[in-house]
Write an enzyme that holds these catalytic residues in place. Structure first.
Site, mmCIF file in Angstrom:
data_model
loop_
_atom_site.group_PDB
_atom_site.id
_atom_site.type_symbol
_atom_site.label_atom_id
_atom_site.label_comp_id
_atom_site.label_asym_id
_atom_site.label_seq_id
_atom_site.Cartn_x
_atom_site.Cartn_y
_atom_site.Cartn_z
ATOM 1 N N HIS A 142 0.843 -1.207 0.000
ATOM 2 C CA HIS A 142 0.000 0.000 0.000
ATOM 3 C C HIS A 142 0.873 1.250 0.000
ATOM 4 O O HIS A 142 0.652 2.188 -0.773
ATOM 5 C CB HIS A 142 -0.910 -0.033 1.235
ATOM 6 C CG HIS A 142 -1.616 1.257 1.523
ATOM 7 N ND1 HIS A 142 -2.944 1.459 1.225
ATOM 8 C CD2 HIS A 142 -1.177 2.413 2.087
ATOM 9 C CE1 HIS A 142 -3.294 2.677 1.590
ATOM 10 N NE2 HIS A 142 -2.240 3.277 2.123
ATOM 11 N N GLU A 143 1.867 1.272 0.880
ATOM 12 C CA GLU A 143 2.728 2.464 0.974
ATOM 13 C C GLU A 143 3.551 2.658 -0.294
ATOM 14 O O GLU A 143 3.745 3.790 -0.756
ATOM 15 C CB GLU A 143 3.649 2.346 2.191
ATOM 16 C CG GLU A 143 2.920 2.366 3.529
ATOM 17 C CD GLU A 143 2.034 3.588 3.697
ATOM 18 O OE1 GLU A 143 2.412 4.667 3.204
ATOM 19 O OE2 GLU A 143 0.966 3.467 4.319
ATOM 20 N N HIS A 146 1.687 4.371 -3.005
ATOM 21 C CA HIS A 146 1.714 5.832 -2.911
ATOM 22 C C HIS A 146 2.922 6.397 -3.660
ATOM 23 O O HIS A 146 2.831 7.431 -4.325
ATOM 24 C CB HIS A 146 1.787 6.265 -1.448
ATOM 25 C CG HIS A 146 0.480 6.203 -0.723
ATOM 26 N ND1 HIS A 146 -0.677 6.731 -1.222
ATOM 27 C CD2 HIS A 146 0.154 5.667 0.486
ATOM 28 C CE1 HIS A 146 -1.669 6.539 -0.361
ATOM 29 N NE2 HIS A 146 -1.188 5.882 0.678
#
Length: 305
Positions: A142-143, A146
């Site tokens: 998820h990170e 980004h």
């Protein structure tokens, strides 16, 4: 996301373009009106906002790590953590970011840096203690989504109007409280002009705030989607979300308050169980909305298997 295997998201692209268009429209109207009313103040506020945002853009990785007391760790210091990052890089065909750990019991993670070359992915010690390797992989994917989405650069640019308008509102109110609103004589119009400037700035700040928060919420949903599709394990990400959100609610209030200024960066916001944040003002979507999206992705993957 060029050069990576993260799934493209047309919804993210369209939402970003629409939000940027609306922000640009508000910015043009605001700046035009402001320079007509108070050109000197406008120039000063614009220059201050540019300096602030350039610093945030070019030094966001260092500033955020310093503020969170995170430190970059080597593969020898954190072999398991580096191993998870290496697997995600292999799956996504993305360059490896720097890996950092922050000594905090608040279970969370964040990514920062204006591009993939400057990216840093940081996890807290509280997160490492609570998640199993599969759940941790979902959070880190998820990170890194980004980073692939260039979210730090996008949000920095999107927040420019809000920073500019916020500075003008603050300086205008301070000047007004020191007598600017009550000018008389040759400067009898100064108070009215100042009041108009503060009102216009406050309105522009409010509109830009709502738009950037809407963009922030959607980028979180997009990062969830990209991570779930990349790893093929949306249930692991859902488990991590549920576990982290539940454990955050049990963190002492004082510890949460120290972490809340960084909510926009976090995997999930540092809010207690009794916190009630209006949907329009939140940096993250509600937990149930994130879980519902992951549930749909899980169903889609099951049908496609």
């Amino acid at each position: 996301m060029a050069g990576t295997r993260y799934a493209p998201d047309r919804g993210l692209t369209s939402r970003m373009l629409m939000t940027m268009f609306l922000l640009g429209l508000v910015y043009v109207v605001f700046v035009s009106a402001f320079f007509v009313l108070a050109p000197k103040w406008g120039a000063f506020a614009l220059a201050a906002a540019v300096v602030f945002l350039l610093a945030q853009y070019f030094f966001s990785d260092r500033m955020t790590l310093f503020a969170m007391r995170g430190r970059v760790v080597s593969p020898r210091e954190a072999p398991d953590l580096h191993g998870v990052i290496d697997r995600i890089c292999a799956m996504s065909d993305a360059p490896k970011p720097r890996v950092a750990i922050a000594d905090s019991d608040v279970p969370n993670a964040f990514a920062t840096g204006r591009n993939q070359k400057k990216a840093v992915v940081c996890v807290t010690t509280g997160l490492l203690r609570r998640l199993d390797p599969v759940e941790l992989e979902g959070v880190l994917a998820h990170e890194m989504a980004h980073v692939a989405h260039k979210d730090v650069a996008v949000m920095t640019i999107a927040s420019f109007l809000g920073v500019c308008a916020g500075l003008i509102t603050r300086f205008g109110l301070q000047f007004g409280l020191w007598g600017g609103f009550g000018r008389r004589g040759n400067d009898q119009n100064t108070g009215l002009v100042l009041l108009a400037v503060v009102g216009a700035s406050a309105l522009a700040y409010a509109v830009s705030f709502l738009l950037t928060r809407a963009l922030s919420r959607y980028r979180e949903l997009s990062a969830d989607r990209a991570a779930a599709l990349l790893t093929g394990r949306p249930s692991a990400l859902a488990s991590a979300l549920t576990k982290v959100s539940g454990d955050i609610a049990r963190i002492p209030t004082n510890d949460l308050r120290s972490a809340q200024p960084f909510n926009a960066f976090f995997f999930t916001p540092a809010l207690g169980r009794g916190a009630s944040v209006a949907a329009l003002f939140s940096t993250h979507p509600p937990l149930d909305k994130r879980l519902a999206q992951l549930g749909k992705i899980s169903d889609q993957l099951s049908r496609g298997a």
